[in-house]
Design an enzyme around this catalytic site. Structure first.
Site, PDB file in Angstrom:
ATOM      1  N   ASP A 333       0.638  -1.204  -0.106  1.00  0.00           N
ATOM      2  CA  ASP A 333       0.065   0.050  -0.031  1.00  0.00           C
ATOM      3  C   ASP A 333       0.765   1.193  -0.089  1.00  0.00           C
ATOM      4  OD1 ASP A 333      -2.642   1.401   0.471  1.00  0.00           O
ATOM      5  OD2 ASP A 333      -1.689   1.938   2.306  1.00  0.00           O
ATOM      6  N   GLU A 370       1.559  -0.298  -4.795  1.00  0.00           N
ATOM      7  CA  GLU A 370       0.691   0.723  -5.282  1.00  0.00           C
ATOM      8  C   GLU A 370       1.436   1.807  -5.522  1.00  0.00           C
ATOM      9  OE1 GLU A 370      -3.611   2.476  -3.402  1.00  0.00           O
ATOM     10  OE2 GLU A 370      -1.693   2.200  -2.118  1.00  0.00           O
TER      11      GLU A 370
END
Length: 690
Positions: A333, A370
């Site tokens: 993330d 990401e």
């Protein structure tokens, strides 16, 4: 002073004193090692099993060099609850409090003793894997299924009630059967490392459902275990988690974890002190000289990845999950934050990104970024090093625009924003975004993800409907690239419904027939809706759980998804590992030829003309081994009928229809090369070329 940048680029040489952090078992109990460069005193607190507020014994921890503190005890054995207390200097960058019980950053078992207070628990890492190993699915054959542990099975009636919404429920035969029949090869689980809800949400009576607010990087989230395992404590929870992994591996399904290392659940400076802040705020968090946090995550704090201790924490955590829990891959993330240096600048050559790729213990483990955060220079799609794959947001937006927002524009006599050239780039693996050395497998293709509209909602809502999130509809993106086809939300208009369902098929078809690694979101194959909420992170309810009660059109959509995944698997031309080069055969690449609706080769004018909404893509695999494979993909992005002449090329004599988004039942129709077909748009068609 504790060295920074100790994870040297392209190696895993780590400063030796940082070995064996956390609790390690020994012949006479266990030893705890914790990093705090600035502490002046640290003690280990051994807690009573029944009353976690009662300190049974304290052990003074000693300096072991380079900021490491250590203590041993015969009582530090599996099942023991423990904490640490740390003292240190005052100052704007410090937050020491000698009486506060803190969590060991490496704790492999966690219990919450009260709101905002956690304790570590020693666990035994032993587990009988029964000879089951990782599936080892090559990246070129991977189809990812992004899922929420709780949401996937909470309403799945074939799973016994006491297992629904749990690790055991995810591994239940009914769930596994759905995954294998669908044809996906990996589940990517939203965060399952122990997490907590933000205090703001708790005050509103809401919860952090997605889990992007980590408390402990080494322990599975206890609330996703069965009640029986929760009652059994962290050891039983870990055993259930490993059992889930083993059963999924037995079925040939890999497990990828969505991991959140960029920030912690300690929030901003006024947030709870759980561990890192009280252990060494100055080392663990990015901040200026005044103590103000420098946040590139939007979550209140940001870990400082210029620090060797922080780099080692992430590397050790990933290796623990990969080695001890047999995890197959990780999606990081806000991964740009992990590559920022002491000055806040991102570099693809950062020590941590290189170490995660190059550590021998992580060989074969899938690494997915990401590729953005909210800091300066935070959008880095295409900017990660070789060996990494990335969520491709440009692919997502292009595909949505072509099949959705451009149709809206065309209905109003405007000019579409997406050229067939942009679609061609996405279909062929996004070579405009990723380097030749990295190739198409660097692109994780997706049309939807956990955040944003579901597939069905993309076709039913023009704007977000997030009032239930408690932020007056301010949260969530306004840039949805969606089209409701004439009615906002539910409708009974058959024409509108038919258009929406056609659009879903076009989106799925594009996703599953594109070069790269496709990611499907759980429930999209069933037409799941969140009623227009594009940021449902705080709803642990039917709104976000997959609804397994299906209408006929949803069953049809499921069959379409199965068919598309099977076609991808059966046609190597759709799964290249390398980008093609003009007039050169490269094993693993796909030889690409592009044609317009007349069957003529594309020229500059047809590539860029906004009125051109038709494209033919002839893909011929250059195999590493096995037979050649050739396919023809035809796109027509307009609500009109179009006569398309199938191209004459080399030795190809005929095209056999394999699938059409305009007619799910149409297949096996044979058209000679140079022959014409009528395409009822908007539509995507796949042919086998012989």
């Amino acid at each position: 002073m504790l060295a920074t940048g100790v994870l040297e680029s392209a190696t895993v040489r780590v400063s030796d004193p940082l070995r064996d952090l956390g609790v390690r078992a020994g012949p006479e109990g266990g030893t705890l090692r914790v990093v705090s460069e600035h502490a002046t005193r640290m003690e280990l607190c051994l807690l009573d099993d029944r009353d976690p507020g009662w300190v049974e014994r304290t052990v003074r921890m000693r300096r072991a060099g380079d900021g490491v503190w250590a203590a041993s005890s015969s009582l530090l054995t599996p099942g023991r609850r423990y904490s640490i207390r740390v003292d240190g200097p005052d100052g704007p960058r410090h937050a020491f409090s000698r009486d506060t019980h803190l969590l060991d950053p490496y704790a492999r078992g966690l219990v919450r003793v009260e709101e905002g207070a956690w304790r570590g628990v020693v666990v035994d890492d032993g587990f009988d894997w029964g000879g089951v190993g990782r599936p080892g699915t090559p990246l070129k054959d991977t189809v990812i299924y992004e899922a929420h542990v709780r949401g996937l099975t909470k309403q799945l009636r074939a799973v016994p009630p006491h297992l629904r919404g749990t690790y055991a429920g995810l591994a239940h035969p009914a769930t596994v059967a759905h995954l294998t029949e669908l044809g996906v090869t990996a589940v990517e689980l939203l965060p399952v490392q122990a997490f907590a809800s933000e205090r703001r949400l708790v005050k509103q009576g809401l919860a952090n459902y997605w889990g992007y607010n980590t408390v402990g990087f080494f322990a599975p989230h206890m609330q996703y275990a069965t009640l029986a395992a929760q009652r059994g404590g962290p050891q039983a929870v870990l055993t259930e988690f490993k059992g889930m992994v083993r059963l999924l591996h037995e079925a040939g399904i890999e497990v990828i974890l969505d991991v959140v290392y960029n920030h912690t659940a300690e929030e901003g400076l006024d947030g709870p002190t759980l561990g890192f802040r009280g252990i060494d705020n100055s080392t663990y968090y990015r901040q200026d000289d005044s103590g103000r946090y420098l946040d590139t995550t939007g979550c209140g704090n940001t870990l400082d990845f210029s620090q060797g201790a922080v780099q080692r924490l992430v590397l050790d955590s990933v290796k623990y999950w990969a080695q001890e829990v047999q995890i197959d891959g990780f999606r990081f993330d806000l991964a740009v934050t992990l590559g920022r240096d002491g000055g806040g600048a991102y570099s693809p050559e950062s020590p941590l990104l290189a170490a995660l790729r190059d550590d021998p213990a992580l060989a074969g483990v899938k690494l997915i970024a990401e590729p953005w955060d909210v800091g300066l220079g935070g959008w880095q799609t295409g900017g990660f090093p070789d060996g990494w794959s990335e969520w491709n947001d440009r692919y997502r937006d292009t595909v949505r625009d072509f099949w959705l927002t451009d149709l809206h524009v065309l209905r109003n006599d405007g000019y579409p924003r997406t050229s067939v050239g942009a679609m061609a780039d996405g279909l062929a693996g996004s070579s405009s975004r990723f380097s030749e050395a990295r190739g198409p497998l660097a692109s994780i293709d997706f049309v939807t993800a956990h955040d944003g509209f579901t597939l069905a909602d993309l076709t039913a809502y023009n704007t977000k409907h997030n009032l239930g999130n408690g932020e007056s509809n301010r949260d969530g993106t306004d840039n949805n690239h969606s089209f409701n086809f004439g009615a906002e939300g539910p409708t009974r208009n058959e024409r509108t419904l038919a258009s929406r369902r056609r659009a879903m098929r076009n989106l799925l078809g594009t996703l599953l027939l594109s070069a790269g690694v496709p990611m499907l979101v759980a429930g999209d194959e069933l037409g799941r809706t969140q009623r227009g909420n594009n940021n449902a992170y705080c709803h642990d309810a039917r709104l976000t759980w997959v609804n397994w009660t299906l209408a006929d059109w949803q069953r049809d959509l499921l069959e379409v998804t199965k068919r598309l995944i099977a076609l991808r698997r059966e046609n190597p031309a759709l799964r290249p590992t390398r980008y093609a080069r003009l007039d050169e055969e490269l094993p693993g690449a796909t030889e690409m030829h592009w044609f317009d609706a007349t069957g003529a080769r594309m020229d500059h004018a047809t590539w860029t003309a906004p009125e051109n909404r038709t494209l033919q893509y002839l893909a011929r695999a250059v195999p590493v081994d096995g037979e050649r494979s050739s396919t023809l993909v035809v796109l027509h992005g307009e609500e009109t009928e179009k006569t398309v002449v199938l191209p004459e090329h080399d030795a190809i004599v005929r095209y056999t229809l394999l699938w059409s988004s305009a007619d799910d039942e149409a297949r096996d129709t044979v058209t000679e090369a140079g022959g014409a077909v009528t395409v009822d748009g908007p539509a995507l068609l796949l042919f086998r070329a012989d």
